[in-house]
Design a protein around this motif. Structure first.
Motif, PDB file in Angstrom:
ATOM      1  N   GLY A  54      -7.754   7.282   3.701  1.00  0.00           N
ATOM      2  CA  GLY A  54      -7.563   6.269   4.746  1.00  0.00           C
ATOM      3  C   GLY A  54      -6.412   5.314   4.470  1.00  0.00           C
ATOM      4  O   GLY A  54      -6.020   4.569   5.351  1.00  0.00           O
ATOM      5  N   ARG A  82       3.296  10.531   4.128  1.00  0.00           N
ATOM      6  CA  ARG A  82       4.015   9.811   5.179  1.00  0.00           C
ATOM      7  C   ARG A  82       5.484   9.646   4.785  1.00  0.00           C
ATOM      8  O   ARG A  82       5.807   9.505   3.611  1.00  0.00           O
ATOM      9  N   GLY A 132       5.875   5.079   7.124  1.00  0.00           N
ATOM     10  CA  GLY A 132       4.412   5.017   7.028  1.00  0.00           C
ATOM     11  C   GLY A 132       3.742   5.720   8.195  1.00  0.00           C
ATOM     12  O   GLY A 132       2.543   5.943   8.200  1.00  0.00           O
TER      13      GLY A 132
HETATM   14  N1  LIG Z   1       5.414   0.847  15.541  1.00  0.00           N
HETATM   15  C1  LIG Z   1       5.646   1.059  14.266  1.00  0.00           C
HETATM   16  N2  LIG Z   1       6.881   1.322  13.814  1.00  0.00           N
HETATM   17  C2  LIG Z   1       7.147   1.549  12.510  1.00  0.00           C
HETATM   18  N3  LIG Z   1       6.178   1.513  11.545  1.00  0.00           N
HETATM   19  C3  LIG Z   1       4.901   1.270  11.931  1.00  0.00           C
HETATM   20  C4  LIG Z   1       4.571   1.025  13.297  1.00  0.00           C
HETATM   21  N4  LIG Z   1       3.243   0.803  13.370  1.00  0.00           N
HETATM   22  C5  LIG Z   1       2.760   0.912  12.127  1.00  0.00           C
HETATM   23  N5  LIG Z   1       3.750   1.192  11.257  1.00  0.00           N
HETATM   24  C6  LIG Z   1       3.593   1.416   9.814  1.00  0.00           C
HETATM   25  O1  LIG Z   1       2.943   2.667   9.659  1.00  0.00           O
HETATM   26  C7  LIG Z   1       1.897   2.591   8.686  1.00  0.00           C
HETATM   27  C8  LIG Z   1       0.686   3.315   9.216  1.00  0.00           C
HETATM   28  O2  LIG Z   1       0.164   2.643  10.345  1.00  0.00           O
HETATM   29  P1  LIG Z   1      -1.381   2.556  10.659  1.00  0.00           P
HETATM   30  O3  LIG Z   1      -2.130   2.333   9.399  1.00  0.00           O
HETATM   31  O4  LIG Z   1      -1.566   1.611  11.767  1.00  0.00           O
HETATM   32  O5  LIG Z   1      -1.630   4.051  11.164  1.00  0.00           O
HETATM   33  P2  LIG Z   1      -3.029   4.744  11.435  1.00  0.00           P
HETATM   34  O6  LIG Z   1      -2.861   5.653  12.607  1.00  0.00           O
HETATM   35  O7  LIG Z   1      -4.107   3.736  11.528  1.00  0.00           O
HETATM   36  O8  LIG Z   1      -3.159   5.588  10.114  1.00  0.00           O
HETATM   37  P3  LIG Z   1      -4.466   6.285   9.493  1.00  0.00           P
HETATM   38  O9  LIG Z   1      -4.717   7.482  10.337  1.00  0.00           O
HETATM   39  O10 LIG Z   1      -4.013   6.607   8.112  1.00  0.00           O
HETATM   40  O11 LIG Z   1      -5.557   5.268   9.549  1.00  0.00           O
HETATM   41  C9  LIG Z   1       1.661   1.112   8.437  1.00  0.00           C
HETATM   42  O12 LIG Z   1       1.767   0.908   7.068  1.00  0.00           O
HETATM   43  C10 LIG Z   1       2.742   0.367   9.177  1.00  0.00           C
HETATM   44  O13 LIG Z   1       3.526  -0.370   8.273  1.00  0.00           O
END
Ligand SMILES: Nc1ncnc2c1ncn2[C@@H]1O[C@H](COP(=O)(O)OP(=O)(O)OP(=O)(O)O)[C@@H](O)[C@H]1O
Length: 601
Positions: free
Chosen positions: A490, A521, A525
């Motif tokens: 996660g 990633r 990220g």
């Molecule tokens: N719009 C964006 N543009 C660039 N980087 C972003 C953006 N939104 C989030 N990030 C970066 O991407 C990373 C992953 O985002 P996030 O944790 O919200 O994804 P998630 O879909 O919840 O991932 P997971 O499936 O692992 O829970 C974060 O560390 C953040 O810094």
């Protein structure tokens, strides 16, 4: 008889169920006792009946819940092109974001959808790929919401974010604190955190803050820690959660549904802590009374956001049975992906991940696991496989309790296995062990072999631990990050390229396996959809030969099948010796091909 399923099982099913309970997994597979085989075949017959009943129920319900969803008009259009403020994020929050996360410029498609729905005041079930920015959209929306007020006009906690692990709560904390750094005023008024820490004084400090300050705008918590804090607070509304306007459940399936199948869930009546939290919050909301008049205070129900990775029938059933969501106010995000997805299908492994499995013998040989015939989709629905899914975890716990599973550090201390695995991987490595192992022991082992390493902890931010193409290792720039596998599922690790999993218990179920594959990633990220740029990341499993029997092999095979059937990529280029494929097949076929089964079917 089938209708009776809601009110309790008919007698023949109850009898079968009690028979099922008598079956003890580890002994189930020794194939030596015909009586056990009888029990097994009886159970398989029962399972077929019950599955068809449940499938019918699920099919019926699927139609009802989908047709019940209204066509809601959104205040924001997710198809717009624009920055976060176009989708309801407050300009102040956008400003702080630009300063603290300059790389986060425009919202992803997923974020546009989630923000538009939440900003329009509706609840959401969002099923999107890993790394699409779900968690970040939750943060930005929560920060942008107006403060909730109590009946008497005092500030109340507005948003609760429930997460599955302490490390995930800590990840939210690090991100929130970074953004809040740009705001004047006390951050604890805006956000507070409740999760298990290694240091009990830190846990106490979390609670103290809560008690002494006014309720925070946002609270991020793991369910069990929140329950403990509610109990500790001494009064029903001791934590002031009765006016919540939004509840976000990140990785909701982990929070509410067991990785196991519905049958195992029925057997295990114990509620998951997140479920108890939700029930508590509902009761709390409905029980509040006017302090002077004593009359009940009518409150609007809170908006709900469920972030999920599979649309399993269990999750939908669970939601339908509970009173948590106002279905008239609910919008789905990522539904199109659901419609062609087979019900209950597990999360898929990202297609660019190279999965390897290496067998390590006591004498120090490293061999590539014989690849599976993963085009065999019948295997997914095999009866014996179904039983495996039910009982595999129990089987492993049993083996560990019999100390047949030596600890991995001890095993891998021999024969310099790790250096030989690492030499096949370029760059830094996330080295994972299972819960029964200690990171310190693994560290001692690999440092003795000349690797610089760091152990994952909640305190530090490891999201930038990995660097692309990094080779010049030193104590300051370690080669390896060591962690318990549960801690990192996660989390986001930017630029992660290699994961090495030590031991059989580092793969627990298909969902965790796919989530591990989702940790790779790029520098942003975020997962770049449909992009195969750069070299493929490596997910390597190392299984000690003595601990990797037919049952473990079968469980691994089924897990791979469920996450999309990736072909195993050879790592050592030495094929496995001493494995008899037809004996392996016969072992399971023997159990399934008994006469009794055909009689019943
Ligand atoms: N719009 C964006 N543009 C660039 N980087 C972003 C953006 N939104 C989030 N990030 C970066 O991407 C990373 C992953 O985002 P996030 O944790 O919200 O994804 P998630 O879909 O919840 O991932 P997971 O499936 O692992 O829970 C974060 O560390 C953040 O810094």
């Amino acid at each position: 008889m089938l209708k009776n399923i809601q009110g309790g099982y008919p007698l023949f099913i109850r009898q079968r169920l009690s028979l099922y309970r008598q079956i003890h997994t580890p002994r189930l597979y020794d194939g030596s006792s015909s009586r056990r085989k009888e029990k097994l075949t009886g159970f398989l017959a029962f399972k077929k009946i019950i599955t068809s009943v449940l499938d019918n129920e699920v099919e019926k319900r699927k139609h009802t819940w989908k047709s019940r969803l209204p066509d809601l008009q959104l205040k924001y259009d997710p198809r717009e092109i624009g920055g976060f403020d176009t989708f309801g994020v407050s300009p102040l929050v956008v400003q702080a974001l630009n300063q603290t996360f300059p790389e986060v410029k425009d919202p992803t498609e997923t974020q546009k959808k989630i923000l538009s729905v939440l900003g329009s005041g509706f609840s959401v079930i969002a099923k999107e790929t890993q790394g699409s920015g779900k968690s970040f959209s939750a943060l930005l929306h929560a920060l942008s919401r107006p403060r909730a007020l109590t009946y008497l006009g005092k500030p109340a906690t507005t948003t609760l974010i429930l997460v599955k692990t302490s490390s995930l709560a800590r990840q939210y904390e690090l991100q929130l604190l970074r953004i809040l750094d740009r705001f004047d005023g006390e951050t604890a008024k805006v956000a507070q955190f409740l999760y298990r820490c290694n240091d009990k004084t830190e846990e106490k400090a979390q609670l103290e803050k809560w008690k002494t300050l006014e309720p925070p705008h946002i609270i991020v918590a793991t369910p069990q820690r929140l329950l403990d804090a509610i109990l500790e607070s001494g009064s029903p509304n001791g934590l002031g959660l009765s006016d919540l306007r939004l509840i976000i459940c990140d990785d909701a399936e982990f929070l509410f549904v067991d990785g196991a199948t519905s049958m195992a869930k029925k057997k295990n009546k114990k509620k998951k802590p997140a479920e108890s939290v939700m029930n508590y919050l509902l009761e709390l909301r409905d029980s509040e009374r006017d302090p002077k008049l004593g009359t009940p205070i009518r409150k609007q129900s809170a908006q709900m956001a469920f972030f999920i990775d599979t649309m399993s029938s269990e999750f939908i059933q669970m939601l339908q049975k509970r009173n948590w969501v106002n279905w008239e106010n609910l919008k789905m995000v990522g539904v199109s992906a659901m419609s062609h997805e087979k019900d209950g299908k597990e999360l898929l492994l990202p297609s660019n991940v190279k999965v390897s499995a290496v067998i390590a013998s006591e004498s120090g040989d490293l061999e590539d696991l014989t690849p599976f015939d993963l085009d065999n989709s019948e295997e997914l629905h095999s009866d014996i496989g179904y039983l495996m899914d039910l009982n595999y975890k129990k089987h492993r716990v049993y083996l560990k309790s019999q100390s047949r599973g030596d600890q991995e550090a001890t095993r891998f201390a021999k024969n310099e296995l790790l250096p030989r695995i690492m030499e096949n991987l370029s760059g830094q490595v996330l080295l994972l062990h299972d819960e029964s192992e200690s990171s310190i022991k693994v560290q001692k082992q690999i440092e003795a072999e000349g690797f610089y390493s760091k152990i994952f902890n909640l305190h530090d931010d490891f999201s930038n631990f990995f660097h692309p193409g990094f080779q010049d290792f030193s104590p300051e720039n370690p080669h390896v990050l060591i962690s318990n596998v549960q801690n990192v599922i996660g989390l986001t690790f930017k630029n992660l390229q290699n994961i090495v999993c030590l031991g059989v218990d580092t793969f627990i179920d298909p969902r965790s396996l796919a989530m591990l594959g989702g940790r790779f990633r790029p520098a942003s990220g975020l997962v770049k959809l449909h992009s195969n740029n750069g070299s493929a990341p490596n997910l390597v499993f190392v299984f000690p030969k003595s601990d990797f029997g037919y049952i473990e092999r079968k469980a691994f095979e089924r897990s791979l099948l469920k996450i999309g059937g990736p072909v195993l990529v050879p790592l050592t280029k030495t094929p496995e010796t001493g494995f008899d494929k037809s004996d392996y097949k016969d072992f399971f076929d023997d159990i399934e091909d008994t006469e009794a089964i055909h009689e019943v079917y």
